[in-house]
Structures are given as C-alpha cells and as structure tokens.
Design an enzyme around this catalytic site. Structure first.
Site, PDB file in Angstrom:
ATOM      1  CG  ASP A  27      -1.434  -2.050  -4.380  1.00  0.00           C
ATOM      2  OD1 ASP A  27      -0.187  -0.753  -5.160  1.00  0.00           O
ATOM      3  OD2 ASP A  27      -0.179  -2.710  -3.689  1.00  0.00           O
ATOM      4  CB  THR A  68       4.256   8.863   0.596  1.00  0.00           C
ATOM      5  OG1 THR A  68       3.545   9.776  -0.797  1.00  0.00           O
ATOM      6  CG2 THR A  68       2.824   9.343   1.597  1.00  0.00           C
ATOM      7  CD  GLU A 103       0.994  14.059  -0.605  1.00  0.00           C
ATOM      8  OE1 GLU A 103       1.552  12.526   0.825  1.00  0.00           O
ATOM      9  OE2 GLU A 103       0.698  14.773   0.527  1.00  0.00           O
TER      10      GLU A 103
HETATM   11  N1  SAH Z   1       3.095   4.869   0.635  1.00  0.00           N
HETATM   12  C1  SAH Z   1       4.124   4.697  -0.405  1.00  0.00           C
HETATM   13  C2  SAH Z   1       3.630   3.492  -1.482  1.00  0.00           C
HETATM   14  C3  SAH Z   1       2.668   3.503  -1.728  1.00  0.00           C
HETATM   15  S1  SAH Z   1       2.658   1.408  -3.058  1.00  0.00           S
HETATM   16  C4  SAH Z   1       4.117   5.774  -0.599  1.00  0.00           C
HETATM   17  O1  SAH Z   1       3.048   6.372  -0.837  1.00  0.00           O
HETATM   18  O2  SAH Z   1       4.436   6.155  -1.377  1.00  0.00           O
HETATM   19  C5  SAH Z   1       1.793   0.846  -2.012  1.00  0.00           C
HETATM   20  C6  SAH Z   1       2.566  -0.305  -1.617  1.00  0.00           C
HETATM   21  O3  SAH Z   1       1.993  -1.154  -0.956  1.00  0.00           O
HETATM   22  C7  SAH Z   1       3.707  -1.119  -2.139  1.00  0.00           C
HETATM   23  O4  SAH Z   1       4.714  -0.627  -1.979  1.00  0.00           O
HETATM   24  C8  SAH Z   1       2.657  -1.954  -1.578  1.00  0.00           C
HETATM   25  O5  SAH Z   1       4.391  -3.084  -2.463  1.00  0.00           O
HETATM   26  C9  SAH Z   1       2.267  -2.385  -0.295  1.00  0.00           C
HETATM   27  N2  SAH Z   1       1.736  -3.223  -0.161  1.00  0.00           N
HETATM   28  C10 SAH Z   1       0.594  -3.717  -1.138  1.00  0.00           C
HETATM   29  N3  SAH Z   1       0.123  -4.238  -0.285  1.00  0.00           N
HETATM   30  C11 SAH Z   1       0.302  -5.165   0.442  1.00  0.00           C
HETATM   31  C12 SAH Z   1       0.287  -5.825   1.601  1.00  0.00           C
HETATM   32  N4  SAH Z   1      -1.022  -7.261   1.831  1.00  0.00           N
HETATM   33  N5  SAH Z   1       0.967  -6.299   2.912  1.00  0.00           N
HETATM   34  C13 SAH Z   1       2.315  -4.945   3.411  1.00  0.00           C
HETATM   35  N6  SAH Z   1       2.518  -3.745   1.898  1.00  0.00           N
HETATM   36  C14 SAH Z   1       1.861  -4.087   0.971  1.00  0.00           C
END
Ligand code: SAH
Length: 213
Positions: free
Chosen positions: A118, A191, A194
């Site tokens: 994020d 991912t 991606e």
């Molecule tokens: N890596 C995946 C998801 C990306 S979205 C992809 O590339 O498709 C970012 C993900 O990080 C979300 O699913 C969110 O819930 C998770 N996330 C955000 N902060 C986090 C934290 N502190 N600990 C664990 N997961 C977290």
C-alpha cells in the site's frame, strides 16, 4: 486489495493450522525445524491472495517461503490456493508485519519480498509504508547479514520513497528496473496486482537492496 466480507474465513483458517500457523511466536528461531530441512527461508510481507508466494515455491522447491498477510478475508484466498495444490515449502501467517520480530529470530531469514505494498501517499501516513525506517529496522534484525530485500510496485511515489529510505538506512541498491516487463529479468513471478496493473498499462518498478552488515 479489495476486501470482501467472508464470514466463513475465520473457521476455514482455524481448520488448517498445518499451513496457516496460528501461533507463529512459538516457532521463532525454529522455522527450519518446522519445515524439516535447512533450506533458505524467504518471507513475503503483504502476501495478498498468494499467487506470488505459491508461484515462487513451485519455481524454487529448495527454498522455504512464508507469507504474512494482515487481512483475514484476503489470506483465506491464499489458503484456498494452497489447499488446491499443497506445497510443502509454503507456510502462511495471518498477522500484522509490525510484529515480525516476535515471529522470527535475529538473522533467521535469507530474503524478503515487498510486492505492491500500500503506497500511503499522504505524508502524515509515512509511518504506515512498509519501507518506513521502523520497518527497515525490523527487517534488518531478522534478515541475515547481507540479506536481500526485493521490492516491486507500480507506484512511482512509493518506489522513489523506498529507494531513498533504503539509501538512508544502510541498504545498498543492487538492481533497479524501471520497466520490469521489458527487462531481461526472466525469472519474474507475477503477483495479482502486477497482472492487474500491467494490463492497465502501468510500468512495473523493481529493485533489490541488501543490508550492508
Ligand atoms: N502482494 C500482493 C498484494 C498487494 S496489496 C500482490 O502484489 O498482489 C498489499 C497487501 O499488503 C494487502 O493484501 C494488505 O492487506 C497487506 N498488508 C498491508 N499492511 C500489512 C501489514 N502491516 N502486515 C501484513 N500485511 C499487510
């Protein structure tokens, strides 16, 4: 990542402690014992629906992978994928990465991945970015000396911020790509995000950074 309400997630998660580890603090310093081998240990933070970690595990059967994801209704999708094709070199944690030093011992990990984290673009939310100084401190503690952090994102702001944060906090940048899909990095595992963002025409940025000590 879109969060749908899935009231059955909690039960499903509780039914599979063999892969979705309920008390990861019990395995601090003992993950290799749990996997039953001494293969390298890689961790993905924010593993989402698991496509990357399961793809990596398939591509690299001699590496153990752990995915940590904070959202119950998202990690349950990773669990479902694992159940369709159980992979002995993957474990999942439904936890907040803010607490990773409670789950991993010093220098226990060989590599880490941050994929499409994020971006938290507002300045006042800087501390929430997974490449903020405090997070880097905890990654440094659990990674071995010269351990590698791999990052991918389509977000230019987060990418620039992360490169700067890495440079400020003792990481050496080893590889940088400003257009991953046009590069010669052929072993890339995509991912979910991606795929979604590259279909929309976004460039994918990638870098590898190494903790110097
Ligand atoms: N890596 C995946 C998801 C990306 S979205 C992809 O590339 O498709 C970012 C993900 O990080 C979300 O699913 C969110 O819930 C998770 N996330 C955000 N902060 C986090 C934290 N502190 N600990 C664990 N997961 C977290």
């Amino acid at each position: 990542m879109r969060v749908r309400n899935k009231p059955w997630s909690k039960d499903k998660i509780a039914e599979h402690p063999e892969v979705l580890i309920p008390n990861p603090e019990n395995y601090k310093g003992k993950w290799r014992e749990l996997f039953g081998n001494d293969h390298p240990l890689h961790l993905e933070v924010g593993a989402g629906k698991g496509q990357f970690i399961l793809g990596m595990a398939r591509q690299y059967p001699l590496i153990n992978f752990i995915g940590i994801e904070i959202e119950e209704s998202i990690i349950v999708s990773a669990l479902e994928k694992w159940l369709e094709e159980p992979q002995p070199n993957v474990l999942l944690l439904h936890k907040n990465a803010q607490h990773i030093t409670e789950f991993f011992a010093e220098h226990e990990l060989d590599e880490m991945y941050l994929n499409f984290s994020d971006p938290w673009p507002k300045r006042r939310h800087e501390k929430r970015r997974l490449t903020y100084a405090e997070f880097l401190k905890s990654y440094k503690a659990i990674l071995k000396s010269k351990g590698k952090l791999n990052l991918k994102t389509d977000n230019q702001g987060l990418f620039e911020y992360s490169l700067e944060s890495f440079s400020k906090h003792g990481l050496q940048l080893e590889q940088i790509s400003l257009n991953l899909h046009a590069s010669d990095y052929t072993e890339n595992v995509r991912t979910e995000y991606e795929e979604k963002f590259s279909k929309k025409g976004h460039c994918i940025y990638r870098c590898e950074a190494v903790f110097l000590q």
